[in-house]
Enzyme design. Structure first.
Site, mmCIF file in Angstrom:
data_model
loop_
_atom_site.group_PDB
_atom_site.id
_atom_site.type_symbol
_atom_site.label_atom_id
_atom_site.label_comp_id
_atom_site.label_asym_id
_atom_site.label_seq_id
_atom_site.Cartn_x
_atom_site.Cartn_y
_atom_site.Cartn_z
ATOM 1 N N GLY A 71 1.979 4.277 4.106
ATOM 2 C CA GLY A 71 2.898 3.280 2.697
ATOM 3 C C GLY A 71 2.860 2.267 3.966
ATOM 4 O O GLY A 71 3.119 2.066 5.220
ATOM 5 N N SER A 72 2.788 1.251 3.321
ATOM 6 C CA SER A 72 2.545 0.096 3.880
ATOM 7 C C SER A 72 2.449 -1.156 4.088
ATOM 8 O O SER A 72 2.839 -1.008 2.167
ATOM 9 C CB SER A 72 1.578 0.108 5.325
ATOM 10 O OG SER A 72 0.454 1.022 4.987
ATOM 11 N N ARG A 73 2.374 -2.716 4.596
ATOM 12 C CA ARG A 73 1.784 -3.620 2.894
ATOM 13 C C ARG A 73 1.092 -4.475 4.249
ATOM 14 O O ARG A 73 0.742 -4.454 5.711
ATOM 15 C CB ARG A 73 3.180 -4.687 3.801
ATOM 16 C CG ARG A 73 2.853 -6.148 2.386
ATOM 17 C CD ARG A 73 4.025 -6.329 2.867
ATOM 18 N NE ARG A 73 4.414 -7.320 2.527
ATOM 19 C CZ ARG A 73 5.501 -8.606 1.725
ATOM 20 N NH1 ARG A 73 6.291 -7.520 1.005
ATOM 21 N NH2 ARG A 73 5.634 -10.059 1.540
ATOM 22 N N MET B 293 1.011 -1.100 0.283
ATOM 23 C CA MET B 293 -0.585 0.077 -0.583
ATOM 24 C C MET B 293 0.863 1.192 -0.360
ATOM 25 O O MET B 293 1.599 1.235 0.781
ATOM 26 C CB MET B 293 -0.897 -0.552 1.275
ATOM 27 C CG MET B 293 -1.619 -1.140 1.739
ATOM 28 S SD MET B 293 -2.617 -1.653 3.721
ATOM 29 C CE MET B 293 -3.175 0.079 3.870
#
Length: 206
Positions: free
Chosen positions: A173-175, A86
């Site tokens: 922002g990430s996952r 993301m």
């Protein structure tokens, strides 16, 4: 526009700052107002409705597929792992990939390297949500990234989640990784763009 509950306080704070600044100068007030609009946009939480079908698994996050692999996990067992990156422009609200009961929750402190890196799943700060479903164990992992500062999850053991139901969010922002049973037929490929609660990422093999 609906915004996630975690965005309400910063939006109110920025609006107050903009109003107070307007008494001094319109320039800082306009800058703060622009920042406020960005925060509203970042915390957007659109309604997502789909014709959910039993045996279908849906993306838990908006973003880009960066990994599809077969792995082992203590809760999920031998599984198909799908990694979704993301970026800061993605909707950051996460959703349940299928119907299930929350039977496993674990928070793991860690580093904050770039979330698109494969090893981020193992060394970054993360929150694990394990679901018991009629098709087997399903695991959703919220992973902090290089910019992300906070993982939000308000679930508790025993909660019943419906497909597409909101389960939390990651700021910036990430996952998100999802572990699916081995007999799931994957319907996406690396590089595909997916949307939480809308994109079918796998179907149980008949």
């Amino acid at each position: 526009m609906r915004i996630a509950r975690d965005g309400i306080k910063p939006v109110i704070f920025l609006i107050i700052c903009a109003v107070l600044s307007a008494f001094i100068s319109y320039v800082p007030a306009l800058v703060i107002l622009a920042l406020c609009l960005f925060v509203i946009w970042f915390f957007r939480d659109p309604e997502r409705n789909a014709d959910y079908k039993d045996g279908n698994f849906y993306s838990p996050a908006d973003g880009k597929i960066v990994e599809i692999s077969e792995v082992d996990h203590p809760f999920a067992g031998r599984s198909i792992k799908i990694g979704i990156f993301m970026n800061v422009f993605s909707v950051h609200v996460n959703r349940a990939p299928c119907t299930g009961i929350v039977n496993y929750l674990e928070y793991v402190p860690g580093k904050k390297i770039a979330a698109f890196a494969e090893k981020a799943s193992e060394i970054n700060e993360r929150n694990l949500i394990g679901l018991t479903t009629q098709w087997g164990a399903v695991l959703v992992v919220q992973i902090a990234g290089l910019v992300a500062r906070r993982i939000v999850c308000r679930l508790k053991s025993g909660d019943v989640l419906e497909t597409g139901q909101r389960l939390g969010m990651i700021k910036l922002g990430s996952r998100v990784d999802v572990y699916l049973p081995l007999d799931v037929v994957v319907k996406i490929k690396t590089g595909d763009r997916v949307k939480a609660g809308l994109t079918c990422i796998g179907v149980i093999s008949q």
